[in-house]
Design an enzyme around this catalytic site. Structure first.
Site, PDB file in Angstrom:
ATOM      1  N   HIS A 172      -8.227  -0.837  -0.044  1.00 36.31           N
ATOM      2  CA  HIS A 172      -7.280  -1.941  -0.158  1.00 36.31           C
ATOM      3  C   HIS A 172      -8.129  -3.145  -0.555  1.00 36.31           C
ATOM      4  CE1 HIS A 172      -4.237   0.091   2.606  1.00 36.31           C
ATOM      5  NE2 HIS A 172      -5.356   0.762   2.857  1.00 36.31           N
ATOM      6  N   CYS A 198       0.789  -1.236   0.000  1.00 34.55           N
ATOM      7  CA  CYS A 198       0.000   0.000   0.000  1.00 34.55           C
ATOM      8  C   CYS A 198       0.824   1.292   0.000  1.00 34.55           C
ATOM      9  CB  CYS A 198      -1.040  -0.017   1.118  1.00 34.55           C
ATOM     10  SG  CYS A 198      -0.768  -1.156   2.444  1.00 34.55           S
ATOM     11  N   HIS A 214      -5.116  -1.269  -5.126  1.00 33.75           N
ATOM     12  CA  HIS A 214      -5.655  -0.154  -4.353  1.00 33.75           C
ATOM     13  C   HIS A 214      -6.434   0.750  -5.290  1.00 33.75           C
ATOM     14  CE1 HIS A 214      -2.385  -1.692  -1.853  1.00 33.75           C
ATOM     15  NE2 HIS A 214      -3.139  -1.304  -0.839  1.00 33.75           N
ATOM     16  N   GLN A 273       0.874 -11.247  -3.551  1.00 35.72           N
ATOM     17  CA  GLN A 273      -0.554 -10.952  -3.434  1.00 35.72           C
ATOM     18  C   GLN A 273      -1.109 -10.451  -4.763  1.00 35.72           C
ATOM     19  OE1 GLN A 273      -0.184  -8.025  -0.198  1.00 35.72           O
ATOM     20  NE2 GLN A 273      -1.434  -9.365   1.060  1.00 35.72           N
ATOM     21  N   ASP A 326      -2.735  -7.947  -5.284  1.00 34.86           N
ATOM     22  CA  ASP A 326      -3.062  -6.766  -4.504  1.00 34.86           C
ATOM     23  C   ASP A 326      -3.465  -5.611  -5.415  1.00 34.86           C
ATOM     24  OD1 ASP A 326      -3.379  -5.376  -2.187  1.00 34.86           O
ATOM     25  OD2 ASP A 326      -1.252  -5.015  -1.833  1.00 34.86           O
ATOM     26  N   ARG A 355       7.293 -11.459   5.114  1.00 35.35           N
ATOM     27  CA  ARG A 355       6.934 -11.217   6.509  1.00 35.35           C
ATOM     28  C   ARG A 355       7.604 -12.261   7.389  1.00 35.35           C
ATOM     29  NH1 ARG A 355       0.428  -9.869   5.864  1.00 35.35           N
ATOM     30  NH2 ARG A 355       0.710  -8.168   4.360  1.00 35.35           N
ATOM     31  N   LYS A 389     -14.138  -3.050   6.913  1.00 36.82           N
ATOM     32  CA  LYS A 389     -13.694  -3.959   5.861  1.00 36.82           C
ATOM     33  C   LYS A 389     -14.677  -5.107   5.703  1.00 36.82           C
ATOM     34  CE  LYS A 389     -10.668  -6.552   9.028  1.00 36.82           C
ATOM     35  NZ  LYS A 389      -9.293  -7.044   9.269  1.00 36.82           N
TER      36      LYS A 389
END
Length: 641
Positions: free
Chosen positions: A510, A333, A384, A380, A382, A362, A464
């Site tokens: 997100h 992000c 945004h 991911q 991912d 991580r 969320k």
């Protein structure tokens, strides 16, 4: 004279204070026998709890989810009691409930053997048969410390000493055994259901590898034998589908100690991986997403500014160079905001949808690593979305529609949905939270989705939605998410020029559909037991000859199919055809093409579909059409068959 209001709206009046069990007996002895606990004004309590004033009461039996939780919690205590009867020197530590069961950790240097577990289970059945009353007492912190010191239970003492002073603690006793616990518990050991001890494992005290290794005993408990047997069958099936075993059988990937929590993809597995990426990339292009790529190493100052360093520093891998500290990217992000910030944006430019197959790392604890399901290095799907407040509703609508379509293509149609609302610690005005929660709820309603509220579990920056898949054997996997963020864009100086020429901060979504691609592949492998639908299969078809005379023809067939973008392998080995068929069937190849003299003469192939379905002989073109249609159907048709 309390008046007790029951769930059906009826009211029972009593002349004096009564326990929950008294109320159950007043309704009927059958209900009293079934009652395990109660819920008074929304709070779960023991059946022995005394009601002194007007209250709303729900009686909890084994039919209720809360009742099953009480059974499992109480069975964990029976496990601890049985262990201390058989091994008086063993110390009990903690014993919580978990999904479908419970565990208890013990300090016992000699370790438990499988034979010990059988003895413990036998003793547990004896304790249940004895129907020992389970009683509750309240102690001060100091009294509880002294109580367990006298018993020599130093682990319990350490736990209590970590509890703030002034708190009253509850202890539960059954026979000679007493344990520290919040409760509630069943009225007696005889009211427990059926149970089975399932496995042994090691666990560090308080999860710290610097502490002693304890013995963890796992168990499962249910209200009746039928339910438990069904669960054990599911567990047996899950073991057969374990993606780590299937990965070895199907030559998909491996992991090794030199790179803990990181995947070595083999050709077959990487084909699945890249096929998923290609599919997602195509869907995102249809939805007008940009695709970006951002650095793996970013100066720690960016993570401090975004707030991630404060909240996730223990999970971040760090490195340094030329006197600067860098974080290996744990999420995407903040980097996406940096891309957004390059240039001045007008409200006319929004929404801006920015996607990345973001490679993240991580520092997950080594004990939590589990094949593809929990890794340290992952990618991911991912993205945004930067938008105006007025666009929040429409963007949420569009994403939910996309997500359900993608899940259906992968063969998942049973989705659990939670809307997590504002936590106690949060940023932003309540009016903004009202607007955001309402928009997300309406989007779910617009999509015709059944959903539940998950109170207080939203992110600190916004509410969320969490989407969880149910796989073919009923397990639930949380994958997709849609989060509204009022915080990070402002912290990282993201702005746009509004219609009135003022400078405003965009709202940021997100969002992810698959989540970690590695984990999603693990879910797919277990969902399909390794038999991937055609569009994901590493190899679509294997062409096999019966004798050497058909080898040239097989090679021609392979070239024809490869030119159409189909993934085919040749098996021209001098082996019996039954051996070849069996070998490739174990590899779960969707189609096996057998070629003998008759097929060469007629310019055909004999087609066997996975599952030992004989489709007969047909032209190469006809087979190519069948396979192309199978691939184009994704898993929608495959899941129905």
């Amino acid at each position: 004279m309390p008046a007790i209001t029951l769930p059906d709206g009826s009211i029972r009046q009593f002349d004096q204070a009564v326990t929950i069990m008294d109320v159950a007996n007043d309704i009927g002895p059958g209900l009293a026998r079934a009652t395990l606990a109660g819920e008074i004004d929304g709070e779960l309590v023991d059946a022995s709890t005394i009601i002194t004033e007007d209250s709303a009461l729900r009686l909890i039996t084994a039919r209720d989810p809360e009742g099953l939780e009480v059974i499992r919690h109480s069975t964990a205590h029976v496990l601890a009691q049985a262990v201390q009867r058989l091994f008086p020197e063993a110390q009990v530590t903690i014993g919580p409930t978990i999904d479908n069961g419970f565990y208890y950790d013990f300090s016992w240097p000699d370790g438990f053997s499988p034979e010990d577990i059988d003895r413990i289970a036998t003793e547990m059945r004896r304790i249940k048969k004895d129907d020992l009353p389970i009683t509750k007492q309240v102690m001060s912190r100091g009294e509880a410390i002294q109580f367990f010191k006298q018993k020599g239970e130093h682990y319990k003492v350490e736990l209590i000493e970590s509890i703030p002073e002034g708190e009253a603690l509850t202890l539960y006793s059954q026979g000679e055994f007493t344990d520290l616990c919040r409760g509630p518990h069943a009225p007696s050991t005889g009211k427990l259901g059926v149970f089975k001890l399932t496995k042994l494992a090691g666990a560090y005290w308080r999860g710290n590898s610097d502490n002693e290794m304890l013995q963890r005993v796992y168990g499962t408990a249910w209200s009746d034998k039928k339910e438990m047997n069904a669960y054990l069958l599911r567990i047996e099936e899950a073991e057969k589908r374990d993606h780590r075993k299937l990965a070895k059988q199907l030559d998909l990937f491996h992991m090794q100690e030199e790179a803990p929590g990181m995947v070595f993809w083999h050709d077959n597995g990487w084909r699945i991986y890249t096929e998923i990426q290609s599919y997602i990339r195509g869907r995102l292009r249809e939805e007008d997403y940009q695709e970006v790529n951002t650095p793996q190493l970013v100066d720690i100052s960016l993570w401090e500014k975004s707030g991630h360093a404060e909240k996730f520093s223990e999970e971040m891998f760090m490195t340094g160079c030329e006197g600067r500290a860098y974080a290996i990217k744990p999420m995407n992000c903040p980097c996406h905001v940096q891309v957004y910030n390059q240039g001045l944006h007008s409200y006319r430019d929004l929404p801006m949808r920015m996607a990345e197959f973001g490679s993240c790392h991580r520092n997950e604890p080594s004990g939590s690593l589990h094949g593809l399901m929990r890794v340290r290095a992952f990618v991911q799907d991912d993205a945004h979305i930067f938008c105006t407040p007025e666009q929040v509703q429409s963007e949420a609508d569009a994403f939910i529609k996309l997500l359900y379509s993608v899940y259906a293509d992968f063969g998942f149609n049973d989705i659990d949905v939670l809307l997590s609302t504002r936590p106690e610690k949060r940023v932003g005005a309540d009016e903004l939270w009202d607007q955001a929660e309402k928009a997300l709820g309406e989007s779910l309603d617009n999509a015709g989705v059944k959903w539940k509220v998950n109170p207080g579990e939203g992110a600190f920056y916004g509410p969320k939605i969490e989407f969880s898949l149910r796989d073919s054997i009923g397990r639930v996997w949380q994958c997709g998410t849609l989060q509204l963020d009022f915080n990070i864009p402002g912290r990282l100086d993201a702005t746009y020029i509004a219609e009135d020429s003022s400078k405003q901060t965009p709202v940021m979504f997100h969002r992810a559909i698959l989540g970690s691609i590695e984990r999603f592949i693990g879910i797919l492998i277990e969902h399909y037991a390794g038999a991937m639908p055609a569009f994901l299969a590493p190899v679509h078809a294997v062409i096999m000859n019966i004798t050497d005379k058909q080898a040239d023809y097989c090679q021609k067939v392979a070239k024809i199919l490869e030119k159409q973008g189909l993934r085919v392998n040749l098996d021209l080995r001098n082996e019996k055809i039954t051996y070849k068929i069996r070998e490739h069937s174990l590899m779960k190849v969707p189609y096996l093409l057998v070629v003998g003299d008759r097929e060469v003469e007629n310019y055909q192939v004999a087609v066997r579909k996975r599952g030992n379905e004989d489709l007969g002989s047909m032209s190469v073109e006809a087979f190519a059409d069948i396979l192309a249609a199978d691939i184009a159907a994704y898993a929608r048709v495959a899941d129905e068959n």
